[in-house]
Design a protein around this motif. Structure first.
Motif, PDB file in Angstrom:
ATOM      1  N   LEU A 223       0.831  -1.208   0.000  1.00 32.10           N
ATOM      2  CA  LEU A 223       0.000   0.000   0.000  1.00 32.10           C
ATOM      3  C   LEU A 223       0.867   1.260   0.000  1.00 32.10           C
ATOM      4  O   LEU A 223       0.552   2.243  -0.668  1.00 32.10           O
TER       5      LEU A 223
ATOM      6  N   GLU B 120       2.314   1.730  -3.469  1.00 31.84           N
ATOM      7  CA  GLU B 120       1.291   2.167  -4.427  1.00 31.84           C
ATOM      8  C   GLU B 120       0.750   3.562  -4.129  1.00 31.84           C
ATOM      9  O   GLU B 120      -0.125   4.057  -4.840  1.00 31.84           O
ATOM     10  N   GLY B 121       1.275   4.206  -3.081  1.00 28.71           N
ATOM     11  CA  GLY B 121       0.812   5.538  -2.717  1.00 28.71           C
ATOM     12  C   GLY B 121      -0.549   5.550  -2.066  1.00 28.71           C
ATOM     13  O   GLY B 121      -1.258   6.559  -2.109  1.00 28.71           O
ATOM     14  N   GLU B 122      -0.927   4.430  -1.444  1.00 31.81           N
ATOM     15  CA  GLU B 122      -2.256   4.305  -0.851  1.00 31.81           C
ATOM     16  C   GLU B 122      -2.268   4.546   0.654  1.00 31.81           C
ATOM     17  O   GLU B 122      -3.264   4.261   1.326  1.00 31.81           O
ATOM     18  N   MET B 123      -1.169   5.084   1.195  1.00 35.76           N
ATOM     19  CA  MET B 123      -1.113   5.460   2.603  1.00 35.76           C
ATOM     20  C   MET B 123      -0.910   6.967   2.706  1.00 35.76           C
ATOM     21  O   MET B 123       0.048   7.513   2.161  1.00 35.76           O
TER      22      MET B 123
ATOM     23  N   PRO C  38      -4.832   4.450   5.598  1.00 32.63           N
ATOM     24  CA  PRO C  38      -5.159   4.173   4.191  1.00 32.63           C
ATOM     25  C   PRO C  38      -5.897   5.337   3.538  1.00 32.63           C
ATOM     26  O   PRO C  38      -6.795   5.931   4.138  1.00 32.63           O
ATOM     27  N   LYS C  39      -5.528   5.639   2.305  1.00 32.44           N
ATOM     28  CA  LYS C  39      -6.104   6.787   1.603  1.00 32.44           C
ATOM     29  C   LYS C  39      -7.535   6.536   1.142  1.00 32.44           C
ATOM     30  O   LYS C  39      -8.385   7.429   1.224  1.00 32.44           O
ATOM     31  N   GLY C  40      -7.826   5.335   0.638  1.00 37.18           N
ATOM     32  CA  GLY C  40      -9.109   5.051   0.012  1.00 37.18           C
ATOM     33  C   GLY C  40     -10.324   5.392   0.865  1.00 37.18           C
ATOM     34  O   GLY C  40     -11.198   6.159   0.428  1.00 37.18           O
TER      35      GLY C  40
ATOM     36  N   GLU D  68     -10.632   9.223   1.416  1.00 40.41           N
ATOM     37  CA  GLU D  68     -11.039   9.939   0.213  1.00 40.41           C
ATOM     38  C   GLU D  68     -12.527   9.740  -0.061  1.00 40.41           C
ATOM     39  O   GLU D  68     -13.249  10.678  -0.415  1.00 40.41           O
ATOM     40  N   GLU D  69     -13.001   8.514   0.140  1.00 43.26           N
ATOM     41  CA  GLU D  69     -14.424   8.219  -0.059  1.00 43.26           C
ATOM     42  C   GLU D  69     -15.283   9.014   0.913  1.00 43.26           C
ATOM     43  O   GLU D  69     -16.331   9.560   0.542  1.00 43.26           O
TER      44      GLU D  69
ATOM     45  N   SER E  34       0.266  15.272   1.377  1.00 43.41           N
ATOM     46  CA  SER E  34      -0.286  14.211   0.536  1.00 43.41           C
ATOM     47  C   SER E  34      -1.191  14.784  -0.548  1.00 43.41           C
ATOM     48  O   SER E  34      -1.423  15.996  -0.617  1.00 43.41           O
TER      49      SER E  34
END
Length: 216
Positions: free
Chosen positions: A68, A71-74, A88-90, A93-94, A117
């Motif tokens: 993660l 993949e830039g997901e943190m 976690p970004k997901g 963002e949601e 970020s």
């Protein structure tokens, strides 16, 4: 209170040395506005008794965590006492795209990572200072959560945390808990009205322009 409509949410960062009142203030904000939610961190450590995956933490393997990060997901991450922790970004963002504000109870290093970020433009960072070092120690001792050695370690760490106060949008001295709570509410209410948090304004202004051009 009622959640504003057509608004993009905020990433609300609260930081302070241990004992300054950050956790109590965060709970009071949640009581004031139940639509506020805490960011659920991911960690590579094993769950403790009573901890629920997805509620207290998102428990993942070290390889998943590093993937993660790659993949830039943190939004932020750290290695603490042999384990990895991160946001976690997901899910964040949601949440902000739905107009929900997300609370982060993190230190200055995590705050810097989130501010820098891809979601940094939607952050609101607030640092909570104690009225004095003597009062900070008194609060740590009277809450009776830590032994003497732990309190000593927290006190040693406190100045390093306080020294980064200048990197925050707002800094509040928590001399009176009720007053500080009201200041937080005022800051949050105003920041929710930032132009950046109101994407519908662009269409509204366009509609006004069309209406103006159609005037006789």
């Amino acid at each position: 209170m009622t959640e504003p409509k057509n608004r993009r949410g905020l990433l609300i960062i609260l930081s302070s040395p241990s004992g300054a009142g950050k956790s109590t203030l965060a709970r009071r904000l949640r009581d004031w506005d139940p639509n506020l939610c805490f960011s659920v961190s991911a960690t590579t450590r094993e769950p403790r008794p009573g901890e629920v995956d997805g509620e207290h933490y998102r428990f993942i393997t070290e390889s998943e965590f590093k993937g993660l990060v790659t993949e830039g997901e943190m939004l932020e991450h750290a290695h603490v006492f042999g384990n990895f922790y991160g946001s976690p970004k997901g899910p964040v963002e949601e949440a902000i795209n739905r107009g929900c504000d997300v609370l982060f109870d993190i230190d200055w290093q995590g705050a810097q990572q989130i501010t820098n970020s891809v979601l940094g433009q939607h952050t609101l960072s607030i640092f909570i200072l104690p009225p004095s070092i003597a009062e900070l120690r008194r609060r740590l001792e009277t809450r009776a959560q830590d032994d003497a050695d732990t309190i000593a370690r927290r006190m040693q760490k406190s100045w390093d945390e306080i020294s980064h106060w200048g990197g925050y949008d707002y800094v509040l001295v928590n001399d009176d808990l009720d007053e500080t709570e009201e200041q937080l509410k005022t800051i949050l209410t105003a920041t929710r009205l930032r132009r950046l948090q109101q994407p519908q304004l662009t269409d509204h202004v366009r509609a006004l322009q069309t209406e103006f051009e159609e005037l006789p």
